[in-house]
Design a protein around this motif. Structure first.
Motif, PDB file in Angstrom:
ATOM      1  N   GLU A 122       0.828  -1.203   0.000  1.00 13.28           N
ATOM      2  CA  GLU A 122       0.000   0.000   0.000  1.00 13.28           C
ATOM      3  C   GLU A 122       0.866   1.258   0.000  1.00 13.28           C
ATOM      4  OE1 GLU A 122      -4.205   1.004   2.206  1.00 13.28           O
ATOM      5  OE2 GLU A 122      -2.544   0.320   3.449  1.00 13.28           O
ATOM      6  N   VAL A 123       0.371   2.302  -0.679  1.00 16.52           N
ATOM      7  CA  VAL A 123       1.032   3.608  -0.684  1.00 16.52           C
ATOM      8  C   VAL A 123       0.116   4.608   0.011  1.00 16.52           C
ATOM      9  CG1 VAL A 123       2.068   5.437  -2.075  1.00 16.52           C
ATOM     10  CG2 VAL A 123       2.193   3.060  -2.859  1.00 16.52           C
ATOM     11  N   LEU A 124       0.605   5.158   1.108  1.00 13.90           N
ATOM     12  CA  LEU A 124      -0.156   6.119   1.895  1.00 13.90           C
ATOM     13  C   LEU A 124       0.473   7.492   1.750  1.00 13.90           C
ATOM     14  CD1 LEU A 124      -2.354   6.690   4.135  1.00 13.90           C
ATOM     15  CD2 LEU A 124      -0.506   6.320   5.789  1.00 13.90           C
ATOM     16  N   GLY A 125      -0.321   8.477   1.377  1.00 14.46           N
ATOM     17  CA  GLY A 125       0.164   9.844   1.257  1.00 14.46           C
ATOM     18  C   GLY A 125      -0.218  10.671   2.481  1.00 14.46           C
ATOM     19  N   ILE A 126       0.698  11.531   2.893  1.00 16.34           N
ATOM     20  CA  ILE A 126       0.451  12.480   3.977  1.00 16.34           C
ATOM     21  C   ILE A 126       0.512  13.867   3.363  1.00 16.34           C
ATOM     22  CG2 ILE A 126       1.153  13.316   6.250  1.00 16.34           C
ATOM     23  CD1 ILE A 126       2.670  10.691   6.638  1.00 16.34           C
ATOM     24  N   GLN A 155      18.458  -0.478 -13.042  1.00 15.25           N
ATOM     25  CA  GLN A 155      17.033  -0.497 -12.704  1.00 15.25           C
ATOM     26  C   GLN A 155      16.465   0.912 -12.545  1.00 15.25           C
ATOM     27  OE1 GLN A 155      15.196  -3.465 -10.129  1.00 15.25           O
ATOM     28  NE2 GLN A 155      17.211  -4.377  -9.802  1.00 15.25           N
ATOM     29  N   VAL A 156      17.317   1.864 -12.133  1.00 16.62           N
ATOM     30  CA  VAL A 156      16.837   3.246 -12.005  1.00 16.62           C
ATOM     31  C   VAL A 156      17.268   4.096 -13.205  1.00 16.62           C
ATOM     32  CG1 VAL A 156      16.730   3.147  -9.497  1.00 16.62           C
ATOM     33  CG2 VAL A 156      18.829   3.982 -10.599  1.00 16.62           C
ATOM     34  N   HIS A 188      16.435  -4.237  -0.209  1.00 17.73           N
ATOM     35  CA  HIS A 188      15.080  -4.789  -0.297  1.00 17.73           C
ATOM     36  C   HIS A 188      14.240  -4.465   0.959  1.00 17.73           C
ATOM     37  CE1 HIS A 188      16.198  -6.944  -3.924  1.00 17.73           C
ATOM     38  NE2 HIS A 188      17.284  -7.359  -3.292  1.00 17.73           N
ATOM     39  N   PRO A 189      14.111  -3.184   1.289  1.00 15.23           N
ATOM     40  CA  PRO A 189      13.256  -2.826   2.424  1.00 15.23           C
ATOM     41  C   PRO A 189      11.801  -3.146   2.115  1.00 15.23           C
ATOM     42  CG  PRO A 189      13.804  -0.873   1.160  1.00 15.23           C
ATOM     43  CD  PRO A 189      14.630  -1.993   0.591  1.00 15.23           C
ATOM     44  N   ARG A 190      11.035  -3.365   3.156  1.00 12.39           N
ATOM     45  CA  ARG A 190       9.598  -3.619   2.989  1.00 12.39           C
ATOM     46  C   ARG A 190       8.795  -2.338   3.083  1.00 12.39           C
ATOM     47  NH1 ARG A 190       7.943  -7.030   7.471  1.00 12.39           N
ATOM     48  NH2 ARG A 190       6.237  -7.896   6.237  1.00 12.39           N
ATOM     49  N   LEU A 191       9.338  -1.348   3.776  1.00 10.33           N
ATOM     50  CA  LEU A 191       8.651  -0.077   3.972  1.00 10.33           C
ATOM     51  C   LEU A 191       9.593   1.058   3.597  1.00 10.33           C
ATOM     52  CD1 LEU A 191       6.400   1.778   5.017  1.00 10.33           C
ATOM     53  CD2 LEU A 191       7.276   1.421   7.330  1.00 10.33           C
ATOM     54  N   VAL A 192       9.144   1.918   2.683  1.00 13.70           N
ATOM     55  CA  VAL A 192       9.947   3.059   2.260  1.00 13.70           C
ATOM     56  C   VAL A 192       9.213   4.346   2.624  1.00 13.70           C
ATOM     57  CG1 VAL A 192      11.021   4.241   0.308  1.00 13.70           C
ATOM     58  CG2 VAL A 192      10.975   1.738   0.377  1.00 13.70           C
ATOM     59  N   LEU A 193       9.921   5.247   3.287  1.00  9.95           N
ATOM     60  CA  LEU A 193       9.394   6.549   3.657  1.00  9.95           C
ATOM     61  C   LEU A 193       9.973   7.582   2.700  1.00  9.95           C
ATOM     62  CD1 LEU A 193       9.985   6.195   7.510  1.00  9.95           C
ATOM     63  CD2 LEU A 193       7.924   5.595   6.224  1.00  9.95           C
ATOM     64  N   MET A 194       9.114   8.365   2.086  1.00 11.64           N
ATOM     65  CA  MET A 194       9.561   9.348   1.097  1.00 11.64           C
ATOM     66  C   MET A 194       9.111  10.741   1.509  1.00 11.64           C
ATOM     67  SD  MET A 194       8.932   7.447  -2.574  1.00 11.64           S
ATOM     68  CE  MET A 194       9.771   5.905  -2.968  1.00 11.64           C
ATOM     69  N   ASP A 195      10.056  11.663   1.513  1.00  9.87           N
ATOM     70  CA  ASP A 195       9.771  13.047   1.886  1.00  9.87           C
ATOM     71  C   ASP A 195       9.902  13.927   0.648  1.00  9.87           C
ATOM     72  OD1 ASP A 195       9.360  15.455   3.129  1.00  9.87           O
ATOM     73  OD2 ASP A 195      11.180  15.414   4.340  1.00  9.87           O
ATOM     74  N   GLU A 196       8.768  14.273   0.033  1.00 11.48           N
ATOM     75  CA  GLU A 196       8.747  15.126  -1.156  1.00 11.48           C
ATOM     76  C   GLU A 196       9.787  14.661  -2.186  1.00 11.48           C
ATOM     77  OE1 GLU A 196       6.561  17.415  -1.583  1.00 11.48           O
ATOM     78  OE2 GLU A 196       5.988  18.297   0.339  1.00 11.48           O
ATOM     79  N   PRO A 197       9.680  13.427  -2.676  1.00 11.35           N
ATOM     80  CA  PRO A 197      10.752  12.871  -3.528  1.00 11.35           C
ATOM     81  C   PRO A 197      10.943  13.580  -4.850  1.00 11.35           C
ATOM     82  CG  PRO A 197       8.822  11.457  -3.572  1.00 11.35           C
ATOM     83  CD  PRO A 197       8.565  12.475  -2.496  1.00 11.35           C
ATOM     84  N   VAL A 218       7.366   0.387  -7.072  1.00  6.37           N
ATOM     85  CA  VAL A 218       6.390   0.028  -6.039  1.00  6.37           C
ATOM     86  C   VAL A 218       5.601  -1.202  -6.461  1.00  6.37           C
ATOM     87  CG1 VAL A 218       4.218   0.755  -4.963  1.00  6.37           C
ATOM     88  CG2 VAL A 218       6.175   2.298  -4.965  1.00  6.37           C
ATOM     89  N   ALA A 219       5.171  -1.212  -7.727  1.00  4.16           N
ATOM     90  CA  ALA A 219       4.387  -2.345  -8.226  1.00  4.16           C
ATOM     91  C   ALA A 219       5.239  -3.601  -8.366  1.00  4.16           C
ATOM     92  CB  ALA A 219       3.755  -1.980  -9.570  1.00  4.16           C
ATOM     93  N   ASP A 220       6.427  -3.454  -8.945  1.00  4.08           N
ATOM     94  CA  ASP A 220       7.278  -4.627  -9.208  1.00  4.08           C
ATOM     95  C   ASP A 220       7.792  -5.266  -7.921  1.00  4.08           C
ATOM     96  OD1 ASP A 220       6.897  -4.174 -11.879  1.00  4.08           O
ATOM     97  OD2 ASP A 220       8.908  -3.382 -12.272  1.00  4.08           O
ATOM     98  N   LEU A 221       8.087  -4.445  -6.911  1.00  6.29           N
ATOM     99  CA  LEU A 221       8.691  -4.948  -5.676  1.00  6.29           C
ATOM    100  C   LEU A 221       7.680  -5.116  -4.545  1.00  6.29           C
ATOM    101  CD1 LEU A 221      11.911  -2.706  -5.701  1.00  6.29           C
ATOM    102  CD2 LEU A 221      11.660  -5.053  -6.547  1.00  6.29           C
ATOM    103  N   ASN A 222       6.415  -4.780  -4.808  1.00  4.96           N
ATOM    104  CA  ASN A 222       5.355  -4.859  -3.801  1.00  4.96           C
ATOM    105  C   ASN A 222       5.741  -4.082  -2.533  1.00  4.96           C
ATOM    106  OD1 ASN A 222       2.767  -5.718  -2.934  1.00  4.96           O
ATOM    107  ND2 ASN A 222       3.690  -7.351  -1.708  1.00  4.96           N
TER     108      ASN A 222
END
Length: 263
Positions: A38-42, A142-143, A174-183, A203-207
């Motif tokens: 899931e992707v949650l936006g703040i 990959q990037v 391979h983190p399970r949770l990524v926190l992004m600050d205004e990427p 996000v889709a490819d790596l779930n």
């Protein structure tokens, strides 16, 4: 955006988290659960508490009260502030990742692109030089950075390439949770589009599960399954992204949406 298949076990549970620096400065009474994939936006204006909340989630600022419970790969539920600092740092290096707004804050500018990725790998125990270099080269590709630039310094890259390198560095373990600050903050519009497309693909490819702070509602609509809206340190509205942006219920959210839509 299509909702992911939601598992019954939350990856992250935030209960009544509070971190205040002054009246209505910080965050208070924050509650939500985040599920795998899931992707949650703040979202919210500057000073609403978004960054304070992200700092609490990333282990950088202990809340005054409340619990942040993470469900580990091993199936253990950990309150990230009930464990010792060494264990928390290892957790943040292995199962969490943090993508900062300014790549220079998330990279070591005086070592090569490959070494930036390699340092992250070594932090979780990888010691084989050949393997580290191969992984680094693979992640550059990959990037969408030429693997032949593995020995180049980040200072030789454009701003967009630096952000892609930071993303590669974060995802290499391979983190399970990524926190992004205004990427995509501060990047040209054309560069923003490429970064957003890259994030959406990864996000889709790596779930991946992602929590993203953004002031840009167009970015939120493109990437986020759900949103929480913050004002004066509190969550004033939460729900599915399209639901909130198309039919906001709280007066502040209505103002936020209308200010974006109004020329």
């Amino acid at each position: 955006m299509k909702m992911p298949v939601v598992e019954t076990q939350p990856l992250l549970t935030v209960n009544n988290v509070q971190k205040l620096y002054a009246i209505n400065r910080g965050c208070q009474d924050v509650n939500f659960s985040l599920y795998p994939g899931e992707v949650l936006g703040i979202v919210g204006e500057s000073g609403s508490g978004k960054s304070t909340l992200l700092n609490c989630l990333s282990g950088q600022a202990a809340p005054n009260s409340g619990d942040i419970i993470y469900h580990t790969r091993a199936g253990e539920d950990l309150n990230i502030y009930d464990i010792n600092e060494a264990k928390r740092r290892l957790l943040m290096r292995s199962e969490f990742g943090i993508v900062k707004q300014h790549p220079r804050d998330g990279l070591r500018m005086r070592v090569s692109a490959g070494a930036n990725i390699g340092e992250r790998l070594m932090a979780v125990g990888d010691r084989h030089y050949g393997h580290i270099r191969d992984v680094a080269s693979n992640w550059l590709e990959q990037v969408e950075i030429d693997a032949e630039r593995v020995d180049h310094l980040p200072s030789e890259f454009s701003g967009g390439m630096q952000q892609r390198l930071q993303i590669a560095r974060v995802l290499a373990t391979h983190p399970r949770l990524v926190l992004m600050d205004e990427p995509t903050g501060g990047l040209d519009v054309s560069v923003q589009a490429k970064i957003l497309d890259l994030i959406r693909t990864l996000v889709a490819d790596l779930n991946l599960s992602v929590i993203m702070v953004t002031h840009d509602l167009a970015v939120a609509r493109l990437l986020c399954h759900r949103l929480i809206v913050m004002q004066k340190s509190r969550v004033v509205e939460s729900g599915l992204t399209d639901q909130i942006l198309d039919d906001p219920q709280h007066a502040y959210t209505q103002l936020l949406v209308s200010s974006v839509l109004t020329p």
